[in-house]
Enzyme design. Structure first.
Site, PDB file in Angstrom:
ATOM      1  N   ASP A  92      62.522  23.161  71.533  1.00  0.00           N
ATOM      2  CA  ASP A  92      61.147  23.362  71.076  1.00  0.00           C
ATOM      3  C   ASP A  92      60.393  24.325  71.993  1.00  0.00           C
ATOM      4  O   ASP A  92      60.264  24.079  73.183  1.00  0.00           O
ATOM      5  CB  ASP A  92      60.408  22.018  71.023  1.00  0.00           C
ATOM      6  CG  ASP A  92      61.042  21.063  70.035  1.00  0.00           C
ATOM      7  OD1 ASP A  92      61.093  21.408  68.844  1.00  0.00           O
ATOM      8  OD2 ASP A  92      61.496  19.977  70.456  1.00  0.00           O
ATOM      9  N   LYS A 108      63.055  14.880  80.579  1.00  0.00           N
ATOM     10  CA  LYS A 108      62.341  15.888  81.349  1.00  0.00           C
ATOM     11  C   LYS A 108      60.971  15.323  81.726  1.00  0.00           C
ATOM     12  O   LYS A 108      60.392  14.620  80.902  1.00  0.00           O
ATOM     13  CB  LYS A 108      62.182  17.169  80.516  1.00  0.00           C
ATOM     14  CG  LYS A 108      63.514  17.792  80.102  1.00  0.00           C
ATOM     15  CD  LYS A 108      63.284  18.934  79.117  1.00  0.00           C
ATOM     16  CE  LYS A 108      64.573  19.476  78.574  1.00  0.00           C
ATOM     17  NZ  LYS A 108      64.375  20.555  77.598  1.00  0.00           N
ATOM     18  N   ASP A 167      66.637  24.794  76.101  1.00  0.00           N
ATOM     19  CA  ASP A 167      65.650  23.892  75.541  1.00  0.00           C
ATOM     20  C   ASP A 167      65.530  24.287  74.065  1.00  0.00           C
ATOM     21  O   ASP A 167      65.938  25.383  73.670  1.00  0.00           O
ATOM     22  CB  ASP A 167      64.322  24.088  76.279  1.00  0.00           C
ATOM     23  CG  ASP A 167      63.188  23.333  75.626  1.00  0.00           C
ATOM     24  OD1 ASP A 167      63.335  22.109  75.425  1.00  0.00           O
ATOM     25  OD2 ASP A 167      62.161  23.964  75.320  1.00  0.00           O
ATOM     26  N   SER A 202      67.396  19.037  74.672  1.00  0.00           N
ATOM     27  CA  SER A 202      66.073  18.846  74.083  1.00  0.00           C
ATOM     28  C   SER A 202      65.437  17.528  74.495  1.00  0.00           C
ATOM     29  O   SER A 202      66.114  16.522  74.642  1.00  0.00           O
ATOM     30  CB  SER A 202      66.190  18.896  72.558  1.00  0.00           C
ATOM     31  OG  SER A 202      64.921  18.739  71.968  1.00  0.00           O
ATOM     32  N   ALA A 203      64.121  17.551  74.628  1.00  0.00           N
ATOM     33  CA  ALA A 203      63.353  16.325  74.860  1.00  0.00           C
ATOM     34  C   ALA A 203      62.998  15.658  73.530  1.00  0.00           C
ATOM     35  O   ALA A 203      62.458  14.561  73.521  1.00  0.00           O
ATOM     36  CB  ALA A 203      62.082  16.636  75.643  1.00  0.00           C
ATOM     37  N   ASP A 213      60.728  26.912  78.354  1.00  0.00           N
ATOM     38  CA  ASP A 213      59.388  27.462  78.149  1.00  0.00           C
ATOM     39  C   ASP A 213      58.289  26.622  78.767  1.00  0.00           C
ATOM     40  O   ASP A 213      57.202  27.121  79.014  1.00  0.00           O
ATOM     41  CB  ASP A 213      59.101  27.613  76.650  1.00  0.00           C
ATOM     42  CG  ASP A 213      58.915  26.266  75.988  1.00  0.00           C
ATOM     43  OD1 ASP A 213      57.870  26.064  75.336  1.00  0.00           O
ATOM     44  OD2 ASP A 213      59.797  25.396  76.113  1.00  0.00           O
TER      45      ASP A 213
END
Length: 191
Positions: free
Chosen positions: A5, A133, A3, A102-103, A158
């Site tokens: 961020d 996600k 991931d 990544s989202a 995270d």
């Protein structure tokens, strides 16, 4: 599979600030109850959460505002999570392929990538799968592009949203925090 961020770069606070500013302009105040709808979600998901009811045209406009507000903060600089650069270098040394999952929108990912100074074999952003996600789609697509069985992949995450996505994809999950940093490659144990 990483991931971005909150995992590789400490940007979750910047995203929250950007979202809080846009929410305030819509007459909303964000609180702890909003976290599952903001952290680890796509910009469109967060925009829809801020709007009641979420009209498609309005969601797109709010998503653009969220993205620009977040980008403005990122342009001021991001902090790479402690241990991230060392772990990425160790993976390169060991010839272990990496993916960024990544989202965030691609425009945000492209702003952050130079600070990571790493060549990912695969880079997936929010636009690259039909569902983001917490659905497994991003991790399943990353595994497919890596030509790897998701059950043999490790997702480093995270947020509860990202953990849910990686778990649903069948990946082993290493949960990290930007405050404690990432572990050394050789000290990791995934059972």
């Amino acid at each position: 599979m990483f991931d971005m961020d909150g995992t590789l770069v400490d940007t979750e606070g910047l995203w929250w600030e950007a979202t809080a500013d846009v929410a305030a302009s819509l007459g909303r105040t964000l609180g702890r109850a909003d976290e599952p709808y903001v952290l680890g979600r796509t910009v469109e998901d967060t925009a829809a959460h801020l709007l009641t009811p979420p009209a498609p045209d309005a969601v797109e406009a709010v998503a653009e505002r969220l993205t620009e507000s977040f980008a403005d903060r990122i342009r001021q600089g991001v902090r790479v999570v402690p241990g991230a650069a060392e772990l990425l270098r160790a993976l390169t040394t060991e010839a272990i392929p990496t993916a960024l999952v990544s989202a965030s929108p691609r425009s945000i990912v492209e702003l952050v990538l130079p600070s990571l100074d790493h060549s990912f074999a695969v880079v997936l952003a929010a636009e690259d799968t039909p569902r983001g996600k917490p659905h497994p789609d991003p991790y399943l697509e990353a595994a497919r592009l890596l030509e790897a069985d998701p059950r043999r992949c490790v997702a480093v995450e995270d947020s509860p949203t990202g953990i849910a996505a990686a778990t649903a994809a069948g990946c082993k999950v290493l949960v990290v925090s930007p405050s404690t940093g990432l572990p050394d490659l050789h000290s990791m144990s995934l059972g």
